[in-house]
Write an enzyme that holds these catalytic residues in place. Structure first.
Site, PDB file in Angstrom:
ATOM      1  N   LYS A  35       0.843  -1.198   0.000  1.00 38.27           N
ATOM      2  CA  LYS A  35       0.000   0.000   0.000  1.00 38.27           C
ATOM      3  C   LYS A  35       0.879   1.248   0.000  1.00 38.27           C
ATOM      4  CE  LYS A  35      -0.439  -0.024   5.035  1.00 38.27           C
ATOM      5  NZ  LYS A  35      -1.365  -0.018   6.193  1.00 38.27           N
ATOM      6  N   TYR A 253      17.122  29.850   8.319  1.00 40.88           N
ATOM      7  CA  TYR A 253      16.007  30.707   8.706  1.00 40.88           C
ATOM      8  C   TYR A 253      15.891  30.826  10.228  1.00 40.88           C
ATOM      9  CZ  TYR A 253      14.236  30.613   3.907  1.00 40.88           C
ATOM     10  OH  TYR A 253      14.094  30.766   2.552  1.00 40.88           O
TER      11      TYR A 253
END
Length: 357
Positions: A35, A253
């Site tokens: 899956k 950042y």
């Protein structure tokens, strides 16, 4: 020119891992769980490396059809079953096995026009509380299903919510055994964790998922370190820039990292736009030319900063392993507060992938 980032899928590791699963449960049949695009590895890339399995189990009926059209003739199990009445036509045509977890599905199969009886997995809820009938309903629902001409072979199925807590696991196992009492039926109970740690629950069909891909169901690599399971996916890149910091310089950042002394750092072409976890903190392990080091500061969309103090020989073009053989994906996931399943499934389409043998 392409970016230096890339992922590899190791076919030999897949072969090895399914062999390990067979050794762990020598008397059980195997549903290989593919899956979520084979846990992010690519169903179209890996299914041929898993053909020693007894069947494939998945969620999307489109994936089941793909496998049939590619020539796979052995069983395919729809883990969530079907979602609409008309899906039964495809289940019949493509000879699929479906789970049954809701009363409306029983009615839908009873009313369907099929060319032959459909094999089903009756899903029992033993505490996961996602899908399935209550254990006390098992006997009567089994009899109802058994009376329907549209139903072929029947297997009892459950999914254990907690395999690490022995008390909780034993409670769920006792529950499904009681539900199956006197049914004389096939059972499929064991996911990856159960395969590894609870051989008493292997029964007839096992359902290995994450261990096929070489990661731990607990999220701790040490829990599978002695199994010989091998990582299948490796994520690699290169250093594309170098900065020399002085005391107090910030990195990335919001300056989540500041240099405590003069320090040499590298910029690696990999970021959350590639599927690397943005929330991985400073200290998440990486490997540069075979030497372990760490990330520094926030992960950007396309790049990350790494500490080059442990590897002074590193330069632009030096190879960086983000996860794979040296840096286990479970380590990265643990550092980032997630699980390896999510990282595997998060690899983005812009990362080129190749099979290696």
């Amino acid at each position: 020119m392409p970016r230096p980032i890339g992922a590899t899928i190791n076919q030999t590791a897949l072969h090895n891992n399914i062999s390990i699963v067979k050794q762990l449960a020598p008397y059980a049949n195997i549903w290989s769980i593919v899956k979520a695009n084979a846990y992010g590895h690519g169903l179209s890339r890996v299914w041929k490396s898993l053909t020693k399995t007894d069947g494939f189990a998945l969620v999307n009926i489109e994936d089941a059809i793909f496998l049939r059209e590619q020539g796979w003739k052995k069983p395919i199990l729809l883990l969530e079953g079907f979602f609409q009445q008309q899906d039964i036509t495809l289940i019949d045509y493509y000879h699929l096995t479906t789970s049954i977890h809701s009363s409306w599905q029983i009615q839908a199969i009873a009313q369907a026009h099929v060319s032959k009886p459909i094999n089903i997995y009756l899903k029992i809820n033993t505490g996961m509380n996602r899908l399935g009938f209550r254990p006390e309903q098992t006997q009567i629902i089994w009899r109802i299903l058994r009376s329907l001409p549209n139903i072929g072979q029947m297997t009892l199925m459950t999914h254990f919510a907690d395999t690490k807590n022995l008390k909780k696991f034993n409670k769920s196992l006792k529950c499904i055994k009681k539900a199956a009492n006197k049914l004389n039926c096939l059972c499929s109970l064991a996911n990856s964790a159960t395969i590894l740690w609870h051989p008493e629950a292997h029964f007839d069909w096992i359902r290995p998922g994450i261990i096929l891909y070489g990661a731990s169901p607990s999220g701790e690599w040490k829990d599978i370190n002695n199994t010989n399971l091998q990582p299948v996916m490796t994520l690699n890149s290169e250093i594309i820039g170098i900065q020399n910091l002085v005391y107090g310089d910030g990195v990335g950042y919001n300056y989540h990292y500041h240099a405590l002394h003069s320090q040499r750092i590298g910029t690696v072409s990999c970021g959350y736009g590639d599927g690397y976890p943005r929330h991985a903190p400073t200290g998440t392990p990486v490997c540069v030319d075979g030497i372990r080091t760490r990330t520094l500061g926030l992960i950007s969309m396309d790049m990350m900063a790494i500490d080059l103090e442990p590897c002074p020989q590193a330069s632009i073009g030096s190879k960086v392993e983000l996860w794979g053989k040296e840096i286990k994906i479970d380590e990265v996931a643990t550092s980032a507060g997630t699980i390896s399943y999510e990282l595997m499934c998060s690899l983005t389409s812009r990362v080129p992938v190749k099979m290696i043998f």
